[in-house]
Write an enzyme that holds these catalytic residues in place. Structure first.
Site, PDB file in Angstrom:
ATOM      1  N   GLY A 198       0.827  -1.199   0.000  1.00 61.59           N
ATOM      2  CA  GLY A 198       0.000   0.000   0.000  1.00 61.59           C
ATOM      3  C   GLY A 198       0.862   1.250   0.000  1.00 61.59           C
ATOM      4  N   THR A 199       1.956   1.196   0.751  1.00 60.63           N
ATOM      5  CA  THR A 199       2.871   2.343   0.790  1.00 60.63           C
ATOM      6  C   THR A 199       3.431   2.633  -0.593  1.00 60.63           C
ATOM      7  OG1 THR A 199       3.450   1.994   3.096  1.00 60.63           O
ATOM      8  CG2 THR A 199       5.089   3.126   1.739  1.00 60.63           C
TER       9      THR A 199
ATOM     10  N   GLN B  86      -8.041   1.703   4.684  1.00 64.16           N
ATOM     11  CA  GLN B  86      -8.837   1.213   5.803  1.00 64.16           C
ATOM     12  C   GLN B  86     -10.270   0.854   5.416  1.00 64.16           C
ATOM     13  OE1 GLN B  86      -7.839   0.344   8.773  1.00 64.16           O
ATOM     14  NE2 GLN B  86      -5.732   1.018   8.468  1.00 64.16           N
TER      15      GLN B  86
ATOM     16  N   CYS C 119       5.160   6.970  24.234  1.00 68.61           N
ATOM     17  CA  CYS C 119       6.086   5.959  24.754  1.00 68.61           C
ATOM     18  C   CYS C 119       6.105   4.708  23.890  1.00 68.61           C
ATOM     19  CB  CYS C 119       5.722   5.606  26.187  1.00 68.61           C
ATOM     20  SG  CYS C 119       3.982   5.254  26.411  1.00 68.61           S
TER      21      CYS C 119
END
Lengths: 451, 451
Positions: free
Chosen positions: B69-70, B177, B311
């Site tokens: 997809g990228t 998506q 984090c």
């Protein structure tokens, strides 16, 4: 049924099939994630990378999986050229590299870079001395294939790598055709390969960049089809385990083709280095034959092969490799045997080939109209305008006996293949190729009868 | 064991597994070759392309398979920007696009282009009116996702496409998506998607460019792992067949999480649009919680989820999506249910979550040293320098009761997440966020007690 086009894509190795199926259920998650599915995928990926690195002879951290061999070349060439932009904007490639390397070179040129395309000997090999002389202070990158994909000729990689090392220029080796057979020797800086060449799935490549080599990466993302990666590496290990024995066996089979095709079929030129060559590839060209018709007839007989003839290319130009070598391109056939190719299939190929070639020649020879040949003292003009390979050469061959020794034939042609094939015919026939002259339409190729 | 991270990668669909295995023996050859193995591969590829085009709602000739997809996004964005170079060098993206779109925008900027990054509402959606106003005569391309990958909010694609059409600007839609759920409505010009999001193999993407859209292609080669392509398309058809029923079921399950998490867990913000959203995604953030610890504890309980907390990122910055929305990022959890997710697993998640959050909070609350709070009239300074998310917010919450209504607390922090989470805490707690001031070290975030 015999598939003799392994240099395009090898059939999927049974081990690859098994590895793919086995890893489908473990390998779908993102290996960058910390939960258990991600950790399992990471373990698979790390193991594949270690095994591939061992096969290549590099550190795991130097190896990246890509979505194809072409992509590995594009990323490798672009990354190294960008990484060394400040050193210079000069790139060296051999003139017989794979199209992926040549396209990367064209992109670089379009972007303002300078490219040296090194010529090759008639065998298809570059001269390492000439390669060394092409290195310049502003050379950012040098590229050389380990072995040629169309004729199988091995390149002097170790010697060129040594010259590059001495000049402080990194060398990228396209090892697509040879990695199945063993590691690439010598002090190369980067290496690319393609899994489809060794029976892995299509769409998996390797890019190795040695630690310490300047490299600018534009994309962080590694190719993500983990089951395909696992299958590619499993297949590489499997073929390597058989490589030593299979190399001896296939070399004997291709040697048989090299020796017997010229005995069985008249007017054939076997091309490529007879000794320094890959075990499984043998390439020859047949005078007065249309490559596409030949492939079609061989397919009907159950043989799948490739050709570098102009009539089999989308652009109607002969293969750039055959052109750079200066050898005949008409009626070109590349036989590339896959691992496990059966001796009986090779024998049947040798049985069938003479009849197939004769048939194509007969069809071509029959419908040809009498050439518009006009006697002018001791020279003849053959008008082959608008006629495609192999017709111009056929017309030349028909009339060469009509001029006296010392006389000339001018072949008028607008077919790109004639530029390669008329000189090649002269070489094969012991006639003198005088050169080309501009003509009203197309080009006049001048041949002097010397025997 | 419950895998709730389908928005990263969906587990391989059983149909994909079957299709992959079945096509391995047919799909390895080069579909560009004319012999029988090549023709078989070509038939498979053509059938896959037709089926994918039918699912997308485009012509087969408009659709290309890519290696991810990228890659589809990179090729699509670069191809359209180059194709319209003469019109202008302006690109519009929303600020909540997938990183692949944002990275393409950064490349374009580095290359001299201008990029407008449109802000979003607190729901995560762009305003179509604002999008329309951003269009300029020199806009070469506009990009908008169909739905957000982190919070599930659907974007007003049809309205934006209409505005783009009126302005003569092509719109590229990242449909990664949403494509599993259905076609993307509206007059878009290009569309990208990723098979791993719908249970196809990783490493297969789609790029659709409508006929007539200017597009410059740098690479002719299509992604070559044909069995993976066949599996990807088979899986897309399979999920589409279940999509209508599964959408209702998953929407009910995520609605349950949306409603009950705030009842079960104190100090939680559920983010994203409550109505215009994908069926399977729900995202919430928990005050005073360390996202990495939370993910770790949920993994121990058998739940695989993602987080946009600082984090959990390599760069220790909160997710760009949460930042653009201006919502709390600490203790962030994205639950994205795969097709077929079990109701019992969702119920168990809701059972387990309160205890897990309480445990993480207890661990974080206990070892915190007393803050270096110094009374200055009616204001307090909290020194949280060197402390990471969620500590600065915890320290703020501890002392807000120590100043009178109208008094202020200055939180000194050098943690990037504090810039997002302190205003978000004020919004949740009904306190006033005054703003930030430079400090000797880090930044002072000023909060006024109003209740």
């Amino acid at each position: 049924m015999a598939y003799f086009d392994a240099a395009s894509a090898a059939p999927l190795h049974p081990v690859a099939h098994q590895a793919l199926s086995a890893s489908l259920d473990e390998g779908w998650a993102d290996p960058g994630k910390l939960y258990r599915e991600g950790r399992r995928a990471r373990i698979l990926l790390d193991a594949a990378r270690e095994a591939a690195a061992e096969a290549v002879g590099c550190r795991p951290g130097e190896l990246t999986f890509t979505s194809s061999g072409t992509r590995a070349v594009q990323t490798g060439v672009a990354g190294m050229l960008t990484g060394r932009r400040r050193i210079g904007r000069h790139l060296i490639v051999s003139s017989v590299e794979h199209s992926s390397v040549l396209r990367s070179a064209e992109s670089f040129e379009a972007d303002g870079g300078t490219v040296t395309r090194l010529p090759v000997l008639r065998s298809g090999a570059v001269e390492s001395g000439a390669y060394a002389e092409a290195l310049r202070p502003d050379t950012a990158l040098a590229c050389l294939q380990s072995a040629n994909h169309e004729v199988g000729t091995e390149q002097p990689v170790a010697a060129v790598a040594e010259a590059c090392r001495a000049a402080g220029v990194p060398l990228l080796v396209d090892a697509a055709q040879s990695l199945a057979w063993g590691r690439v020797d010598g002090g190369w800086s980067a290496l690319t390969a393609s899994a489809r060449k060794w029976g892995g799935p299509s769409g998996v490549g390797l890019l190795v960049v040695r630690k310490g080599v300047r490299f600018a990466v534009r994309e962080a993302e590694e190719f993500g089809n983990l089951p395909a990666v696992v299958a590619a590496v499993a297949s590489l290990r499997a073929v390597r385990a058989e490589a030593a024995a299979e190399a001896v066996r296939l070399r004997e089979l291709t040697e048989r083709i090299r020796l017997r095709v010229p005995q069985l079929v008249p007017d054939v030129e076997v091309v490529g280095d007879p000794l320094r060559r890959l075990p499984g590839i043998v390439t020859f060209s047949c005078l007065y034959v249309d490559g596409e018709a030949l492939l079609h007839e061989l397919d009907r007989e159950g043989f799948s092969v490739s050709s570098g003839s102009s009539c089999t290319s989308d652009t109607l130009t002969p293969s750039h490799v055959l052109r750079a070598m200066g050898v005949l391109s008409e009626g070109n056939v590349r036989v590339s045997l896959p691992f496990g190719a059966a001796e009986a299939d090779v024998e049947r190929f040798l049985d069938v080939l003479p009849g197939v070639v004769a048939g194509v020649r007969e069809k071509l020879g029959a419908p040809v109209a009498a050439p518009a040949a006009e006697v002018r003292a001791d020279s003849l003009v053959v008008d082959a305008l608008g006629r495609r390979c192999p017709i111009p050469v056929i017309e030349l061959a028909k009339v060469i006996g009509d001029v006296p020794v010392g006389g000339t034939v001018r072949v008028l042609s607008d077919d790109e293949a004639a530029r390669l094939d008329i000189p090649a015919w002269c070489e094969m026939r012991g006639q003198e190729y005088v050169g080309e002259e501009p003509a009203d339409h197309g080009v006049a190729y001048v041949v002097r009868r010397v025997s």
